[in-house]
Design an enzyme around this catalytic site. Structure first.
Site, short mmCIF file in Angstrom:
data_model
loop_
_atom_site.label_atom_id
_atom_site.label_comp_id
_atom_site.label_asym_id
_atom_site.label_seq_id
_atom_site.Cartn_x
_atom_site.Cartn_y
_atom_site.Cartn_z
CE LYS A 178 54.70 -14.37 102.62
NZ LYS A 178 56.02 -14.41 103.30
CB THR A 211 61.30 -13.83 93.25
OG1 THR A 211 61.60 -15.23 93.18
CG2 THR A 211 60.66 -13.37 91.96
N GLY A 213 64.10 -13.53 98.54
CA GLY A 213 64.03 -12.58 99.64
C GLY A 213 62.77 -11.74 99.69
CB THR A 214 59.64 -11.62 97.67
OG1 THR A 214 59.53 -13.04 97.68
CG2 THR A 214 60.10 -11.14 96.32
N GLY A 215 59.73 -12.48 100.68
CA GLY A 215 58.95 -12.66 101.92
C GLY A 215 59.62 -11.97 103.10
CB CYS A 216 63.16 -11.84 104.25
SG CYS A 216 63.48 -13.60 104.42
N1 ADP Z 1 56.56 -11.57 90.45
C1 ADP Z 1 56.01 -10.84 91.39
N2 ADP Z 1 55.41 -9.65 91.08
C2 ADP Z 1 54.87 -8.87 92.06
N3 ADP Z 1 54.85 -9.23 93.36
C3 ADP Z 1 55.44 -10.39 93.73
C4 ADP Z 1 56.04 -11.26 92.78
N4 ADP Z 1 56.55 -12.34 93.44
C5 ADP Z 1 56.29 -12.14 94.74
N5 ADP Z 1 55.61 -10.98 94.92
C6 ADP Z 1 55.16 -10.40 96.18
O1 ADP Z 1 56.23 -10.53 97.11
C7 ADP Z 1 55.69 -10.64 98.43
C8 ADP Z 1 56.24 -11.91 99.07
O2 ADP Z 1 55.47 -13.00 98.63
P1 ADP Z 1 56.01 -14.46 98.38
O3 ADP Z 1 57.07 -14.39 97.34
O4 ADP Z 1 54.82 -15.31 98.09
O5 ADP Z 1 56.64 -14.83 99.79
P2 ADP Z 1 57.79 -15.86 100.21
O6 ADP Z 1 59.08 -15.21 99.79
O7 ADP Z 1 57.64 -15.96 101.68
O8 ADP Z 1 57.53 -17.14 99.47
C9 ADP Z 1 54.17 -10.66 98.24
O9 ADP Z 1 53.68 -9.34 98.39
C10 ADP Z 1 54.00 -11.13 96.82
O10 ADP Z 1 52.78 -10.77 96.23
C1 LIG Z 2 68.09 -17.43 106.32
C2 LIG Z 2 66.89 -17.45 105.46
N1 LIG Z 2 65.73 -16.94 105.92
C3 LIG Z 2 64.63 -16.94 105.14
C4 LIG Z 2 64.68 -17.48 103.87
C5 LIG Z 2 63.47 -17.48 103.00
O1 LIG Z 2 63.34 -16.22 102.43
P1 LIG Z 2 61.94 -15.66 101.87
O2 LIG Z 2 62.10 -14.24 101.55
O3 LIG Z 2 60.84 -16.00 102.82
O4 LIG Z 2 61.68 -16.60 100.65
P2 LIG Z 2 62.09 -16.52 99.13
O5 LIG Z 2 61.31 -15.39 98.53
O6 LIG Z 2 63.54 -16.32 99.01
O7 LIG Z 2 61.63 -17.86 98.62
C6 LIG Z 2 65.90 -17.98 103.42
N2 LIG Z 2 66.03 -18.50 102.19
N3 LIG Z 2 67.00 -17.97 104.23
#
Ligand code: ADP
Ligand SMILES: Cc1ncc(COP(=O)(O)OP(=O)(O)O)c(N)n1
Length: 269
Positions: A178, A211, A213-216
């Protein structure tokens, strides 16, 4: 009358602020019209600014929740999120292996978007050895992919190299690297490597600071899509589109990084 709705299980932590963890997973499942069940691993005292405290559950308590759900409801897909420590990761991995619960989406929550490591070395090793090899799709962010592969990711080519390395070293079915933590043109660009090859996933880059919670959300959406019969590629594509929309409707809540908006169509009026 009982309806035949797919059941999806999330094995993850609670975010008191409601933006990530099981709270994000269950909202995502509801949006996708699947029934969400949960096995809680830990309770975080968390808001949009910081994680103030984390309390883990005993591994047996996590497995008991998993068993309770599987025994009665049955499960069409599983996702894992924050598993906290090596003991929980090992216990969950053993149970998933015994029950052969698939499809399995592993979001290897190890490093925050800002690059801070959230679990210790032993937990990382247990994830690598016991859980990731079982995954249908593993979804590391930039920093998690670096930690898992040793590849320093600063370009699209390096994202692709990390995907190849992770797939080869773990035997996982599909790897999604990601790009939310990438900069410039690569922000929000993901790389998927499955049995059909490599594909670059690009939607709009959403200019928002909210942003959380995007990964979850993405891994939960992929699990829901797999539960409803989509192929891996389709499940990931549609999951990415869902996250993009949720980012467009992200919420101006709290003093820090606000959460994405899971119920965007309901906000249209
Ligand atoms: N600003 C953004 N615009 C479009 N897509 C985004 C943006 N930030 C995150 N994403 C997307 O959100 C999803 C989660 O990615 P990411 O944020 O890297 O994960 P995590 O939350 O685990 O760090 C991916 O599909 C990523 O490309
Ligand atoms: C309880 C808990 N689980 C997972 C995360 C991390 O969330 P994630 O969506 O992978 O990351 P961000 O986009 O919020 O950086 C968390 N913070 N808490």
């Amino acid at each position: 009358m009982k309806s035949k709705i797919p059941v999806v299980l999330t094995i993850a932590g609670s975010d008191s602020g409601g933006g990530a963890g099981i709270q994000a997973d269950l909202r995502t499942f509801a949006f996708h019209c699947v029934h969400g069940a949960s096995a809680l691993t830990c309770v975080t005292a968390q808001n949009t600014v910081a994680v103030n405290r984390v309390d883990g559950l005993p591994p047996q308590a996590v497995v008991a929740q998993l068993d309770a759900v599987v025994d009665d409801l049955g499960v069409q897909a599983v996702k894992t999120g924050m598993l906290l420590n090596a003991e929980i990761i090992q216990a969950v991995s053993d149970r998933l292996q015994t029950l052969q619960l698939r499809p399995l989406v592993v979001d290897p929550v190890m490093v925050s978007r800002s690059g801070a490591q959230l679990i210790d070395r032993q937990a990382v090793e247990t994830l690598q050895q016991a859980l990731i090899p079982q995954a249908t799709v593993v979804t590391p962010n930039r920093y998690e992919a670096q930690l898992l592969t040793g590849v320093e990711i600063n370009s699209l080519e390096k994202m692709e190299e990390a995907a190849e390395t992770l797939k080869w070293q773990s035997g996982v079915q599909a790897v999604l690297i990601k790009g939310g933590g990438m900069t410039g043109e690569l922000r929000g660009v993901d790389v998927l490597l499955d049995d059909q090859g490599m594909v670059v996933l690009k939607t709009e880059c959403i200019d928002t600071g909210n942003t959380h919670g995007t990964g979850c959300t993405l891994s939960a959406a992929i699990a829901a899509n797999l539960a409803t019969g989509h192929s891996i590629r389709d499940a990931v594509h549609q999951g990415k589109n869902y996250v993009t929309e949720a980012l467009k409707w992200s919420l101006e809540i709290g003093q820090g990084t606000g959460p994405v908006g899971h119920f965007f169509p309901l906000c249209l009026n």
